[in-house]
Design a protein around this motif. Structure first.
Motif, PDB file in Angstrom:
ATOM      1  N   UNK A 190      16.246  -5.916 -53.898  1.00 46.60           N
ATOM      2  CA  UNK A 190      15.405  -7.042 -53.605  1.00 46.60           C
ATOM      3  C   UNK A 190      14.390  -6.860 -52.360  1.00 46.60           C
ATOM      4  N   UNK A 191      14.626  -5.822 -51.716  1.00 49.38           N
ATOM      5  CA  UNK A 191      13.200  -5.162 -50.839  1.00 49.38           C
ATOM      6  C   UNK A 191      12.399  -4.607 -51.471  1.00 49.38           C
ATOM      7  N   UNK A 192      12.722  -4.008 -52.659  1.00 51.01           N
ATOM      8  CA  UNK A 192      11.500  -3.350 -53.379  1.00 51.01           C
ATOM      9  C   UNK A 192      10.749  -4.573 -54.300  1.00 51.01           C
ATOM     10  N   UNK A 193      11.439  -5.589 -54.673  1.00 48.62           N
ATOM     11  CA  UNK A 193      10.853  -6.786 -55.158  1.00 48.62           C
ATOM     12  C   UNK A 193       9.881  -7.506 -54.333  1.00 48.62           C
ATOM     13  N   UNK A 194      10.417  -7.728 -52.988  1.00 49.94           N
ATOM     14  CA  UNK A 194       9.571  -8.327 -51.844  1.00 49.94           C
ATOM     15  C   UNK A 194       8.334  -7.441 -51.726  1.00 49.94           C
ATOM     16  N   UNK A 195       8.582  -5.868 -51.645  1.00 55.88           N
ATOM     17  CA  UNK A 195       7.290  -5.111 -51.432  1.00 55.88           C
ATOM     18  C   UNK A 195       6.423  -5.329 -52.634  1.00 55.88           C
ATOM     19  N   UNK A 196       6.913  -5.670 -53.914  1.00 54.06           N
ATOM     20  CA  UNK A 196       5.999  -5.556 -54.848  1.00 54.06           C
ATOM     21  C   UNK A 196       5.211  -6.867 -55.012  1.00 54.06           C
ATOM     22  N   UNK A 197       5.770  -7.868 -54.308  1.00 52.26           N
ATOM     23  CA  UNK A 197       5.197  -9.320 -54.178  1.00 52.26           C
ATOM     24  C   UNK A 197       4.077  -9.172 -53.029  1.00 52.26           C
ATOM     25  N   UNK A 198       4.275  -8.685 -52.280  1.00 52.50           N
ATOM     26  CA  UNK A 198       3.586  -8.341 -51.009  1.00 52.50           C
ATOM     27  C   UNK A 198       1.998  -7.571 -51.502  1.00 52.50           C
TER      28      UNK A 198
END
Length: 346
Positions: A190-198
């Motif tokens: 989930x942290x990686x996904x959020x970073x990708x969104x940012x």
């Protein structure tokens, strides 16, 4: 008895010490000496009387010395006897203490070896401690710990009488850390996904800024061209009206473009805000799911601990009632199914 210079006849020097162990003998001798001295009538006013008194005093001193010497001889004899007794006692005590220590030495050696053996096993069992890491640790750390736990084989040769307890602790540790690993992997994904969104948002923002800068440059260029046209119209009167119409049309086109650009920009901003809100909502949903998973894990761990405590209490209570209280009797009770929650497969 022998005649001496004393006031009375005293026993021989070799016999006098023995009187000290006979009750009242020495006191009787002193009484006789006192009576002897008192029996003399002394006139100290005459030279003969004073000399006689001095002679009597000298004899009293002589008797005193004899009694003192006899007492010292008896004391020396007692001291020698005491020393001999102490020497014999010292030898007996030393030999018996050595015998006592030699007798208990094998017991102490066995107890020390047994304590060392148990400590080594307990140290190994710390490998199965469930408090080493939590679900907040990295997935790699939890994976490495699980490998260490799995690599430590529980055998009777290594864990001996603690094998059953070690096996249970190992299973409990693996269950706990595998659950922690799932939570950690989900959190990191989930942290990686959020970073990708940012990162995607930053890219879009950069593209939008570049587009606006380009449009501004184009607008500035159009303004310069319009100015040049106005200057040319001033120089060429015949073309002024045509130039003014062209200028007006150009301005209308620019305004239309600006209006369209502003509307497009507003639409893109609304789309970006909607995407940001969706990302924020997903983040809130993820946090809620993680909190719920944590609560469920804690509740499950608590229920498991209470269940284990209850089962242990039932087993201990049943074992405490086994008679006779021997290992064989307890094992037989387990095989016969008399101990609740314990099943022995033959």
């Amino acid at each position: 008895m022998t005649e001496t210079k004393e006031l009375i006849t005293l026993p021989d020097a070799k016999d006098l010490p023995a009187l000290f162990t006979q009750e009242g003998k020495i006191a009787a001798l002193v009484t006789r000496i006192e009576e002897e001295v008192k029996s003399h009538a002394i006139d100290v006013t005459t030279p003969q009387g004073r000399k006689h008194a001095t002679s009597l005093a000298a004899k009293v001193s002589s008797s005193k010395v004899l009694i003192e010497n006899a007492a010292k001889a008896k004391t020396d004899e007692w001291r020698q006897q005491t020393a001999a007794v102490n020497e014999v006692k010292k030898d007996a005590v030393s030999r018996l203490e050595k015998l006592r220590d030699d007798t208990t030495a094998p017991v102490k050696a066995w107890e020390e070896a047994e304590a060392s053996r148990v400590r080594e096993i307990q140290q190994l069992m710390l490998t199965f401690d469930t408090d080493k890491l939590t679900a907040l640790a990295s997935a790699d750390e939890i994976k490495a710990l699980i490998v260490r736990i799995e690599d430590l084989a529980v055998t009777e040769e290594v864990f001996q009488e603690f094998s059953e307890e070690a096996e249970a602790l190992k299973g409990e540790a693996l269950k706990k850390y595998r659950a922690d690993l799932q939570v950690a992997e989900q959190r990191e994904a989930q942290a990686r996904e959020l970073e990708e969104l940012r990162a995607e948002k930053a890219r879009r923002d950069a593209e939008e800024a570049e587009r606006l800068a380009k449009e501004q440059a184009e607008q500035e260029k159009a303004d310069r061209e319009a100015l040049e046209k106005e200057q040319a119209a001033a120089r060429e009167k015949e073309q002024r009206e045509a130039q003014e119409r062209a200028q007006k049309e150009a301005e209308e086109r620019v305004q239309q473009q600006q209006k369209e650009a502003e509307e497009r920009h507003q639409r893109e901003l609304e789309v970006a805000r909607a995407r940001e809100e969706q990302a924020a909502q997903r983040e809130r949903d993820r946090i809620a799911r993680e909190a719920k998973a944590k609560e469920e894990a804690e509740a499950a761990a608590l229920a498991d601990a209470e269940n284990r405590k209850r089962i242990k209490g039932q087993i201990k209570d049943a074992l405490s009632k086994v008679e006779p209280r021997t290992v064989d009797a307890m094992v037989d009770a387990m095989i016969d199914g008399q101990i609740p929650n314990v099943k022995v497969t033959l």
